[in-house]
Scaffold this active site. Structure first.
Site, short mmCIF file in Angstrom:
data_model
loop_
_atom_site.label_atom_id
_atom_site.label_comp_id
_atom_site.label_asym_id
_atom_site.label_seq_id
_atom_site.Cartn_x
_atom_site.Cartn_y
_atom_site.Cartn_z
N SER A 227 2.60 32.27 17.35
CA SER A 227 1.31 31.84 18.42
C SER A 227 0.34 31.41 17.60
O SER A 227 -0.09 31.69 16.41
CB SER A 227 1.03 33.07 19.09
OG SER A 227 1.99 33.52 19.87
N LYS B 184 -2.62 43.67 27.74
CA LYS B 184 -3.57 42.68 28.07
C LYS B 184 -3.14 41.77 29.02
O LYS B 184 -3.71 41.31 29.90
CB LYS B 184 -4.05 41.96 26.90
CG LYS B 184 -5.37 41.01 26.95
CD LYS B 184 -5.72 40.51 25.63
CE LYS B 184 -7.11 39.57 25.74
NZ LYS B 184 -7.41 39.05 24.52
N ASP B 185 -1.92 41.34 28.88
CA ASP B 185 -1.09 40.51 29.93
C ASP B 185 -1.25 41.08 31.27
O ASP B 185 -1.03 40.79 32.26
CB ASP B 185 0.21 40.13 29.27
CG ASP B 185 0.09 39.08 28.39
OD1 ASP B 185 -0.81 38.40 28.28
OD2 ASP B 185 1.04 39.05 27.32
N HIS C 12 8.53 31.16 18.77
CA HIS C 12 8.74 32.31 17.84
C HIS C 12 9.25 31.96 16.41
O HIS C 12 9.22 32.72 15.68
CB HIS C 12 9.96 33.33 18.31
CG HIS C 12 9.41 34.13 19.36
ND1 HIS C 12 9.00 33.77 20.48
CD2 HIS C 12 9.32 35.67 19.45
CE1 HIS C 12 8.63 34.79 21.25
NE2 HIS C 12 8.76 35.87 20.69
N GLU D 132 0.49 16.71 47.70
CA GLU D 132 -0.15 18.03 47.31
C GLU D 132 -1.35 17.76 46.25
O GLU D 132 -1.16 17.02 45.50
CB GLU D 132 0.82 19.03 46.91
CG GLU D 132 1.95 19.52 47.94
CD GLU D 132 1.28 20.40 48.93
OE1 GLU D 132 0.20 20.25 49.38
OE2 GLU D 132 1.79 21.50 48.89
#
Length: 436
Positions: free
Chosen positions: A223, A247-248, A219, A291
């Protein structure tokens, strides 16, 4: 990040005004993920994966805390307590499958998030700290996932713990004492299981703390975006809510559909069948593998098969395995190109695709037996992996001629409708102000 055009929080109800004066938590949320946080208007779906990673962390913490209430970290009964969770605890099977598959999906999301950052150079100024904290989160995730893999105390859990902790024994002088200290003995047993359980329970909360720092650091400059051009005016941004919350939300819905398909219809497809056999120190599995999300680094470890001068092959493999992640810390200074986005760097883009191929080969070879041709392919892919970051990236950034950048984010989105701004000079791209 300070925008003069950002909407300000104005509480209307008396209770909200009281909270805003005494504990401005609503204002903090509004400015962090609400209409008070403008973001670039051109973010694509690759930018959804940060939110998805946070959601995966929440899934892991919630399911993990509940599972810990029923798990017994004792080598004599750990495997049986896992089966007890599956068979006798209400919804225990769903919690365990959700937790186990959640770890795999967490790594899928984070890998996409990392390689999006590599392609769009999200590690460059002024966002170096965001990237560095992200690498710390990834290292903590790997440690947490390894310790969690040990807890079911199946065959692969036991022998995976023995092999991975055995790597510390390759360190000269202090290696063997360090290995004994980590295990609490000479082999994985009750002491090791208790230590791994305690750390596996603790580290997700440490990850959560670093995630908060990661978001806080985000922040400050704001972004990044697919063009790599900084925000210059109000027209370059839209409020985070409702545009990117919607959108998320759509991306989260798609993620949940795929995630629940695995949890309910193929919950064991990402695990190893040997881990459904109780741990037996006297019976070594034919093929010990971690894994799947550790496979590329395991392939790098196994790529070293010959001693070099006085350095044992095992020690070189351990150093290379850790260096394959630690090299990410230096990316902000290895890549000196003035252009961020790979969309405008044609030479860099070709080498980036080659890196993806090398990673795919390492994934494949890491899960394959330690024999030819997998060892040779691992060696070739590992050489390219390190060459990409240490040699190719600095060289390309010094001689590459990038494509002209759009004059602004708005111009990149709308084209000629913006009034025909000139392209951004390449030499000043990284010096663009973080806010207007």
């Amino acid at each position: 990040m300070s925008f003069p055009w950002a909407k300000q929080y104005e509480p209307k109800l008396p209770l909200m005004k009281f909270l805003d004066e005494k504990l401005p938590l609503p204002r903090f949320v509004y400015n962090a993920v609400g209409a008070g946080y403008p973001v670039p208007r051109n973010l694509n779906y690759f930018w959804n994966f940060g939110v998805l990673a946070g959601f995966c962390l929440v899934i892991q913490i919630v399911t993990g805390v509940i599972l810990a209430m029923h798990y017994a970290p004792n080598a004599l009964v750990a495997f049986d307590s896992t089966e007890h969770i599956m068979r006798d605890v209400n919804w225990g099977w769903m919690l365990r499958y959700g937790h186990a598959n959640g770890a795999s999906f967490f790594f899928v999301v984070v890998y996409v998030h990392i390689f999006r950052g590599l392609f769009f150079s999200s590690y460059k100024a002024p966002r170096e700290m965001i990237w560095l904290l992200g690498v710390v989160i990834f290292l903590l995730m790997m440690a947490t996932a390894f310790m969690g893999y040990v807890l079911p105390w199946g065959q692969m859990s036991f022998w995976g713990a023995k092999v991975i902790t055995g790597l510390f024994g390759a360190i000269p002088l202090v290696g063997e004492p360090l290995q004994i200290w980590l295990l609490g003995g000479y082999a994985p047993d009750n002491a090791a299981l208790n230590r791994f359980f305690s750390l596996h329970f603790l580290l997700p909360f440490v990850i959560l703390g670093v995630v908060i720092l990661h978001i806080w650091a985000l922040h400050i400059p704001g972004s990044s975006n697919p063009t790599g051009v900084e925000v210059k005016s109000e027209s370059d941004t839209v409020p985070f809510h409702p545009y990117y919350t919607a959108k998320d939300g759509f991306g989260l819905g798609v993620f949940l559909v795929i995630y629940t398909l695995f949890v309910f219809f193929m919950p064991n497809s990402l695990g190893h069948p040997d881990n459904y056999i109780p741990a037996n120190p006297l019976s070594t599995p034919a093929h010990i593998v971690p894994e799947w999300y550790f496979w590329p680094f395991y392939a790098i470890l196994r790529a070293f098969t010959q001693d070099f001068l006085f350095i044992p092959a095992k020690l070189m493999g351990v150093i290379a395995m850790f260096a394959s992640i630690l090299v990410w810390f230096f990316l902000p200074w290895l890549d000196r190109s003035p252009v961020r986005s790979g969309l405008y760097r044609p030479v860099f883009r070709k080498f980036f695709y080659a890196l993806l191929v090398a990673m795919a080969v390492l994934f494949w070879c890491g899960g394959a037996p330690a024999e030819e041709p997998y060892v040779m392919l691992s060696q070739i892919a590992a050489m390219y992996y390190f060459a990409h970051f240490l040699i190719i990236l600095p060289l390309v950034s010094s001689f590459e001629t990038p494509k002209p950048l759009p004059g602004s984010i708005t111009e990149a989105v709308l084209g000629d409708k913006t009034g025909g701004h000139d392209a951004v000079p390449l030499a000043t791209t990284n010096d663009a102000p973080a806010s207007a």
